[in-house]
Structures are given as C-alpha cells and as structure tokens.
Motif scaffolding. Structure first.
Motif, PDB file in Angstrom:
ATOM      1  N   SER A 221       6.965  -1.305 -68.337  1.00  0.00           N
ATOM      2  CA  SER A 221       6.740  -2.635 -67.772  1.00  0.00           C
ATOM      3  C   SER A 221       5.660  -2.563 -66.686  1.00  0.00           C
ATOM      4  O   SER A 221       5.622  -1.633 -65.881  1.00  0.00           O
ATOM      5  N   VAL A 222       4.794  -3.574 -66.663  1.00  0.00           N
ATOM      6  CA  VAL A 222       3.708  -3.639 -65.692  1.00  0.00           C
ATOM      7  C   VAL A 222       4.265  -4.139 -64.360  1.00  0.00           C
ATOM      8  O   VAL A 222       4.864  -5.219 -64.292  1.00  0.00           O
ATOM      9  N   GLU A 223       4.082  -3.354 -63.304  1.00  0.00           N
ATOM     10  CA  GLU A 223       4.585  -3.732 -61.987  1.00  0.00           C
ATOM     11  C   GLU A 223       3.472  -4.182 -61.045  1.00  0.00           C
ATOM     12  O   GLU A 223       3.669  -5.084 -60.252  1.00  0.00           O
ATOM     13  N   ARG A 224       2.314  -3.525 -61.110  1.00  0.00           N
ATOM     14  CA  ARG A 224       1.194  -3.916 -60.260  1.00  0.00           C
ATOM     15  C   ARG A 224      -0.099  -3.846 -61.063  1.00  0.00           C
ATOM     16  O   ARG A 224      -0.211  -3.049 -62.009  1.00  0.00           O
ATOM     17  N   VAL A 225      -1.060  -4.665 -60.673  1.00  0.00           N
ATOM     18  CA  VAL A 225      -2.361  -4.685 -61.338  1.00  0.00           C
ATOM     19  C   VAL A 225      -3.443  -4.670 -60.276  1.00  0.00           C
ATOM     20  O   VAL A 225      -3.250  -5.133 -59.141  1.00  0.00           O
ATOM     21  N   GLN A 226      -4.601  -4.136 -60.657  1.00  0.00           N
ATOM     22  CA  GLN A 226      -5.778  -4.141 -59.798  1.00  0.00           C
ATOM     23  C   GLN A 226      -6.982  -4.579 -60.617  1.00  0.00           C
ATOM     24  O   GLN A 226      -7.188  -4.076 -61.732  1.00  0.00           O
ATOM     25  N   VAL A 227      -7.744  -5.490 -60.069  1.00  0.00           N
ATOM     26  CA  VAL A 227      -8.874  -6.078 -60.777  1.00  0.00           C
ATOM     27  C   VAL A 227     -10.157  -5.723 -60.026  1.00  0.00           C
ATOM     28  O   VAL A 227     -10.182  -5.687 -58.793  1.00  0.00           O
TER      29      VAL A 227
END
Length: 268
Positions: A221-227
């Motif tokens: 499961s995706v918990e954090r993202v960075q763009v």
C-alpha cells in the motif's frame, strides 16, 4: 351531311358509330369514376393522402414532452451558468466578479481553468515532465521506496499515434502541475487556500496513477508520495544565434502523506 338514326336522332360519325350512344356510355352510371365525363357530379377524385408521421418531440405523449422540455431547460440553464462563470473568471475585475469572486473560483478551479499561454507574447519554450516516487508498506511491514516514475512520458506515449486522444491524457496532469506552480512559493509551500487545494489535486492524481502500476500494486500500500518536475529548455533552431542551456532543472516537492480516502479512491 351526317345521317340521323330514327330512334335516337343522334348524328352518326363518319365511321358509322353512334356518337350519342358512345357519349351516353361514357357518361352513364356504369362508367368508371375516373372516366366519366361529368366531373361536376361530386364524385371524389380519390382517397385523401395520409398525414406524415410525427417525429422528434412531437411524437411523444404530452407527459414525456413535458419531461423532455424540462430536461432541456435544465441543461440550457447549467450551460448558461457555466459560460457565465468562465467569462467572469477571464474578464477584467468588475463589480460582479468582485462580489461573487469566491463562487466563481469554486466553480472554475481547478477543472475548468483556462490557459492562454499559447497566444501570449512569450509562449512556453520548455518541456516539463512530472515524475513521482512512493514509499510503499509491504505485507511484511517494511517501508520500501520506489524509483521515479515519469507520468508525463506515460501521457506522451498514450497520445503518440492516437488520432483522438482524451482530454485527461492531454491536460489533466499538465494543468494540475501548472495550478500547483502558481499557488506555491519558491520554498514549495502553499500560498492560501488554493495552494492546499492544488496539493490535494496533484496528490490524488499521482496516487491514482501509482495504483494502476501492477508492480507497485503487488508491492503493498502507498503511504507517502513525492513529486518533482524535470524542466528542459527547447533548443533553438539551427539557423538561430540564440544560445540556451539544455541542462535539466529539477523542482522537488516534500514528501506528502497519502490520506485514507485517497488510498481507497486509488484502490477503486
């Protein structure tokens, strides 16, 4: 001189036929209606032509005509309101836009924002690619960081060779990033309420894109993202004396925590 028959006293024709009897036979009651010489007798010329069948709304019953008319009126009203809101968002400041500015912005942004940079005195001369990476929680509880995924390249591949690309493939990610750039300062912090809205908008888009990646989906499961964005100037033509740098410039945003509703939306 014509000869006369003693009984009918009618003149005979040159061929010996009885002209009076011939006329009586044609005009008599046994003659077909269309062949009778006396058209003043009131015989109809034929059946009246049938009326043409009704088409469109006229073919519906009164109840369904009322429903269809109401639906058309609602669609026309919504279209008029939408055009008015877009006009107020683009028009110079006036009494209406100042008084109802919040309502206009809530209607237009971010989905219906207009961009006129193509016709500006200095149009865009850069290629901007939006990339994302994620921290995924595996089934064993470990936190794993993925590599950078170029979302703009995915959109470009979907558009290349497609005669009718969708609006989502062409503009969703690009306009979302432009929206974020205009509502954030140089320190990548949001400015005002629209800045927080732009973050939520971009974050929801990238989470949906990551959930479509089978490898990331199997990882957990995706918990954090960075763009981040990768900006490269478009090189000038060979005949131009202009010199520009083609070295990529990166703008990296801080890590964002994915909320529960965004994770559920991506799963759906």
């Amino acid at each position: 001189m014509d000869a006369y028959d003693e009984d009918s006293k009618a003149p005979h024709g040159p061929d010996g036929s009885d002209g009076a009897r011939r006329a009586g036979a044609l005009d008599g009651p046994g003659a077909p209606p269309g062949d009778r010489g006396d058209t003043a007798a009131g015989d109809p010329a034929g059946p009246e032509p049938e009326a043409a069948p009704r088409a469109g709304l006229a073919a519906l019953s009164p109840r369904y005509r009322l429903v269809a008319g109401g639906a058309l009126a609602v669609v026309a009203a919504v279209a008029a309101v939408h055009l008015g809101m877009v006009f107020l968002s683009l028009a110079p400041a006036n009494t209406v836009s100042k008084r109802h500015g919040e309502a206009v912005q809530a209607w237009v942004y971010p989905e219906f924002e207009q961009n006129w940079k193509l016709f500006a005195p200095n149009p865009l001369q850069q290629n901007v690619a939006v990339q994302v990476r994620a921290q995924v929680r595996t089934e064993g509880g470990e936190l794993r960081t993925t590599g950078w995924t170029d979302l703009s390249a995915q959109d470009g591949a979907a558009i290349d060779g497609n005669l009718l690309p969708s609006h989502t493939q062409q503009n969703e990610l690009r306009r979302a990033w432009d929206f974020l750039g205009t509502t954030h300062g140089t320190d990548n912090r949001p400015v005002g309420v629209r800045g927080a809205l732009s973050e939520q908008y971009v974050r929801r888009i990238v989470v949906l894109r990551l959930r479509r990646d089978e490898e990331i989906g199997r990882a957990g499961s995706v918990e954090r993202v960075q763009v981040r964005s990768r900006t490269v100037n478009v090189p000038p033509p060979g005949w131009s004396r202009e010199k520009v740098s083609t070295t990529p410039v990166f703008r990296v945003l801080p890590w964002w925590t994915v909320t529960g509703d965004e994770t559920e939306a991506g799963a759906r």
